[in-house]
Enzyme design. Sequence first.
Site, PDB file in Angstrom:
ATOM      1  N   HIS A 267      54.279  67.347  -7.467  1.00  0.00           N
ATOM      2  CA  HIS A 267      54.882  66.799  -8.326  1.00  0.00           C
ATOM      3  C   HIS A 267      55.851  68.006  -9.329  1.00  0.00           C
ATOM      4  O   HIS A 267      56.384  68.420  -8.694  1.00  0.00           O
ATOM      5  CB  HIS A 267      54.084  65.925  -9.289  1.00  0.00           C
ATOM      6  CG  HIS A 267      54.475  64.963 -10.344  1.00  0.00           C
ATOM      7  ND1 HIS A 267      55.972  64.654 -10.154  1.00  0.00           N
ATOM      8  CD2 HIS A 267      54.198  64.171 -11.063  1.00  0.00           C
ATOM      9  CE1 HIS A 267      56.349  63.541 -11.167  1.00  0.00           C
ATOM     10  NE2 HIS A 267      55.237  63.220 -11.704  1.00  0.00           N
ATOM     11  N   HIS A 306      61.597  63.622  -1.026  1.00  0.00           N
ATOM     12  CA  HIS A 306      61.105  62.819  -2.030  1.00  0.00           C
ATOM     13  C   HIS A 306      60.739  61.528  -1.745  1.00  0.00           C
ATOM     14  O   HIS A 306      61.077  60.958  -0.421  1.00  0.00           O
ATOM     15  CB  HIS A 306      62.381  62.523  -2.899  1.00  0.00           C
ATOM     16  CG  HIS A 306      62.219  62.345  -4.376  1.00  0.00           C
ATOM     17  ND1 HIS A 306      61.952  61.086  -4.704  1.00  0.00           N
ATOM     18  CD2 HIS A 306      61.938  63.143  -5.360  1.00  0.00           C
ATOM     19  CE1 HIS A 306      61.688  60.889  -5.857  1.00  0.00           C
ATOM     20  NE2 HIS A 306      61.604  62.194  -6.630  1.00  0.00           N
ATOM     21  N   ASP A 362      63.686  69.789  -7.905  1.00  0.00           N
ATOM     22  CA  ASP A 362      62.833  71.110  -8.082  1.00  0.00           C
ATOM     23  C   ASP A 362      63.708  72.510  -7.279  1.00  0.00           C
ATOM     24  O   ASP A 362      63.142  73.659  -7.533  1.00  0.00           O
ATOM     25  CB  ASP A 362      61.505  71.179  -7.821  1.00  0.00           C
ATOM     26  CG  ASP A 362      60.679  70.234  -8.892  1.00  0.00           C
ATOM     27  OD1 ASP A 362      61.230  70.400 -10.294  1.00  0.00           O
ATOM     28  OD2 ASP A 362      60.080  69.454  -8.675  1.00  0.00           O
TER      29      ASP A 362
HETATM   30  N1  ACO Z   1      58.837  69.918   4.068  1.00  0.00           N
HETATM   31  C1  ACO Z   1      58.660  69.789   5.333  1.00  0.00           C
HETATM   32  N2  ACO Z   1      58.199  68.364   6.026  1.00  0.00           N
HETATM   33  C2  ACO Z   1      58.123  67.458   4.815  1.00  0.00           C
HETATM   34  C3  ACO Z   1      58.452  67.906   3.670  1.00  0.00           C
HETATM   35  C4  ACO Z   1      58.816  69.106   3.315  1.00  0.00           C
HETATM   36  N3  ACO Z   1      59.089  69.555   1.829  1.00  0.00           N
HETATM   37  N4  ACO Z   1      58.191  66.533   3.020  1.00  0.00           N
HETATM   38  C5  ACO Z   1      57.639  65.806   3.965  1.00  0.00           C
HETATM   39  N5  ACO Z   1      57.767  66.234   4.936  1.00  0.00           N
HETATM   40  C6  ACO Z   1      57.517  65.393   6.533  1.00  0.00           C
HETATM   41  C7  ACO Z   1      56.069  65.159   6.137  1.00  0.00           C
HETATM   42  O1  ACO Z   1      55.361  66.471   7.050  1.00  0.00           O
HETATM   43  C8  ACO Z   1      56.121  63.952   7.279  1.00  0.00           C
HETATM   44  O2  ACO Z   1      56.448  64.253   8.634  1.00  0.00           O
HETATM   45  P1  ACO Z   1      55.776  63.483   9.758  1.00  0.00           P
HETATM   46  O3  ACO Z   1      56.254  62.277   9.652  1.00  0.00           O
HETATM   47  O4  ACO Z   1      56.001  64.332  11.010  1.00  0.00           O
HETATM   48  O5  ACO Z   1      54.210  63.606   9.471  1.00  0.00           O
HETATM   49  C9  ACO Z   1      57.275  63.154   6.761  1.00  0.00           C
HETATM   50  O6  ACO Z   1      58.248  64.428   6.469  1.00  0.00           O
HETATM   51  C10 ACO Z   1      57.048  62.318   5.600  1.00  0.00           C
HETATM   52  O7  ACO Z   1      56.509  62.979   4.495  1.00  0.00           O
HETATM   53  P2  ACO Z   1      55.472  62.430   3.537  1.00  0.00           P
HETATM   54  O8  ACO Z   1      54.443  63.431   3.111  1.00  0.00           O
HETATM   55  O9  ACO Z   1      54.909  61.109   4.147  1.00  0.00           O
HETATM   56  O10 ACO Z   1      56.463  61.787   2.303  1.00  0.00           O
HETATM   57  P3  ACO Z   1      56.072  61.214   0.838  1.00  0.00           P
HETATM   58  O11 ACO Z   1      56.662  60.470   0.589  1.00  0.00           O
HETATM   59  O12 ACO Z   1      54.689  61.017   1.006  1.00  0.00           O
HETATM   60  O13 ACO Z   1      56.236  62.946   0.147  1.00  0.00           O
HETATM   61  C11 ACO Z   1      56.869  64.699  -1.336  1.00  0.00           C
HETATM   62  C12 ACO Z   1      57.042  63.318  -0.959  1.00  0.00           C
HETATM   63  C13 ACO Z   1      55.432  64.613  -1.599  1.00  0.00           C
HETATM   64  C14 ACO Z   1      57.808  64.903  -2.403  1.00  0.00           C
HETATM   65  C15 ACO Z   1      56.916  65.514   0.039  1.00  0.00           C
HETATM   66  O14 ACO Z   1      58.361  65.458   0.340  1.00  0.00           O
HETATM   67  C16 ACO Z   1      56.653  66.846  -0.419  1.00  0.00           C
HETATM   68  O15 ACO Z   1      55.673  67.467  -0.287  1.00  0.00           O
HETATM   69  N6  ACO Z   1      57.912  67.953  -0.660  1.00  0.00           N
HETATM   70  C17 ACO Z   1      57.582  69.056  -1.293  1.00  0.00           C
HETATM   71  C18 ACO Z   1      56.978  69.303  -2.595  1.00  0.00           C
HETATM   72  C19 ACO Z   1      58.029  68.780  -3.708  1.00  0.00           C
HETATM   73  O16 ACO Z   1      59.217  69.570  -3.627  1.00  0.00           O
HETATM   74  N7  ACO Z   1      57.728  67.982  -4.672  1.00  0.00           N
HETATM   75  C20 ACO Z   1      58.562  67.808  -5.730  1.00  0.00           C
HETATM   76  C21 ACO Z   1      58.899  66.338  -5.493  1.00  0.00           C
HETATM   77  S1  ACO Z   1      60.224  66.016  -6.809  1.00  0.00           S
HETATM   78  C22 ACO Z   1      59.122  65.805  -8.144  1.00  0.00           C
HETATM   79  O17 ACO Z   1      58.137  65.379  -8.221  1.00  0.00           O
HETATM   80  C23 ACO Z   1      59.815  66.081  -9.435  1.00  0.00           C
END
Ligand code: ACO
Length: 428
Positions: A267, A306, A362
């Site tokens: 987050h 996201h 971010d």
């Molecule tokens: N890098 C690589 N792969 C990713 C990323 C990433 N940043 N984000 C998602 N994926 C992939 C997952 O591995 C998944 O792949 P799969 O379908 O092959 O298993 C797919 O994309 C979907 O990902 P989920 O984890 O199901 O997506 P979710 O909506 O749960 O997660 C999140 C959202 C937590 C923001 C995620 O994209 C992430 O971890 N990003 C990196 C952390 C980040 O930047 N967080 C800030 C968010 S903005 C905020 O809070 C202000």
Amino acid sequence: MSSDTLSITDNRTGKSYDVPVTDGTIRAIDLRKIKTSDDDFGLMTYDPAYLNTASCRSAITFIDGDKGILRYRGYPIEQLAEDASFLEVAYLLAEGELPNAAQLAKWIDDIRYHTYVHTNVIKFLEGFRYDAHPMGMLLGTVGAMSTFYPDAKHIDDPANRYIQRIRLMAKLPTLAAFAFRHSRGLPYEFPRNDLGYIANFVNMTFSIGGKHEPNPVLQRALEILLILHADHEQNCSTSAVRSVGSSHVDPFSAVSAGIAALYGPLHGGANEAVLQMLDQIPSRRDVPKFIESVKSGGGRLMGFGHRVYKSYDPRAKLIKRTADEVFAQTGLNPKLEIALELERIALEDDYFVSRRLYPNVDFYSGLIYQAMGYPTDYFTVLFAIGRLPGWLAQWEEMLGDKEQKIARPRQVFTGPDERPYLPLATRG
Ligand code: ACO
């Protein structure tokens, strides 16, 4: 029969049910009447992480994740970031309308009047180790505020809620600045009420020997970043504030729960994680190798992806522009080159394109905070200052919502059936 219903046939029993559809939702409780027998509990929905469950009705923030739209109370984020002040936005989020001049002047005055914290807070801060994470200090001190203002528990009184919201808005920057000074072993700089909200905060963090040369471009850039972070509907930390607040605890305790949620690397902690990630990439040339390691499961590309935005996060667009203005003042952050290359390659790569992963708020904010002179572990604290008006507006809205009760999700029990206790001597 109204057409705004959903007909459900339970193939277990052959019975059919009509469930009303309102605002594109059905009420999960309406499914409870779907039973296989009289003593059946009734159907529930199973939705881990709330992927498809609206937990409230809210008039505060609108997001269209596919189109990349973000509006506070109807006003596009782009216009607010261009023209509004942070306190104006905080008022808008809280009250639902932009303030007129008199309302804004009173709001600013009310907040300015409460910027000081009890000096016992300093003793409390001194209990933290020299290397304590500033988010840990912030959530601890905000939680402790409830002991300084025991009247804050009277959450049924709107005038009381107003004063506690004002106290939080006024004191959070002071507590945040004190945490910054503590980490550096610097004496605490007290609030200067002749300065504006942002200028006072910057002065409390950077003033040395009572002196700090303000840079208006950097201060406005910080203000824009705070505006961009001010609310984001039912995200993890806001849901935490609502959920904890639904027990009718005081707002200092509820907001400290929001700060705890924001602390996590998925987050608000992501901006810190972005910088740590950029540190692992020695140069632009190493970017393709890094992207490959992400694709093969070696970690996430922090600052990308996201839960809601499946296109470019509109805040990330505005932040990129702000970054240019900041770097024109501070000189280029060498990590920017690496970040730009990461973005360029990721936006062309099928792994990211097919999963609709774009830069989020971010990805660039950490680079700006760093250029301003804030250390990496402080970035999430800045995010917390920005998000506070959203938490408070959502808390207020939740308390005024007659449909809300104490948050209490259901579960699907997967543990063992009843079994007799085994005395220790009989266990293998
Ligand atoms: N890098 C690589 N792969 C990713 C990323 C990433 N940043 N984000 C998602 N994926 C992939 C997952 O591995 C998944 O792949 P799969 O379908 O092959 O298993 C797919 O994309 C979907 O990902 P989920 O984890 O199901 O997506 P979710 O909506 O749960 O997660 C999140 C959202 C937590 C923001 C995620 O994209 C992430 O971890 N990003 C990196 C952390 C980040 O930047 N967080 C800030 C968010 S903005 C905020 O809070 C202000």
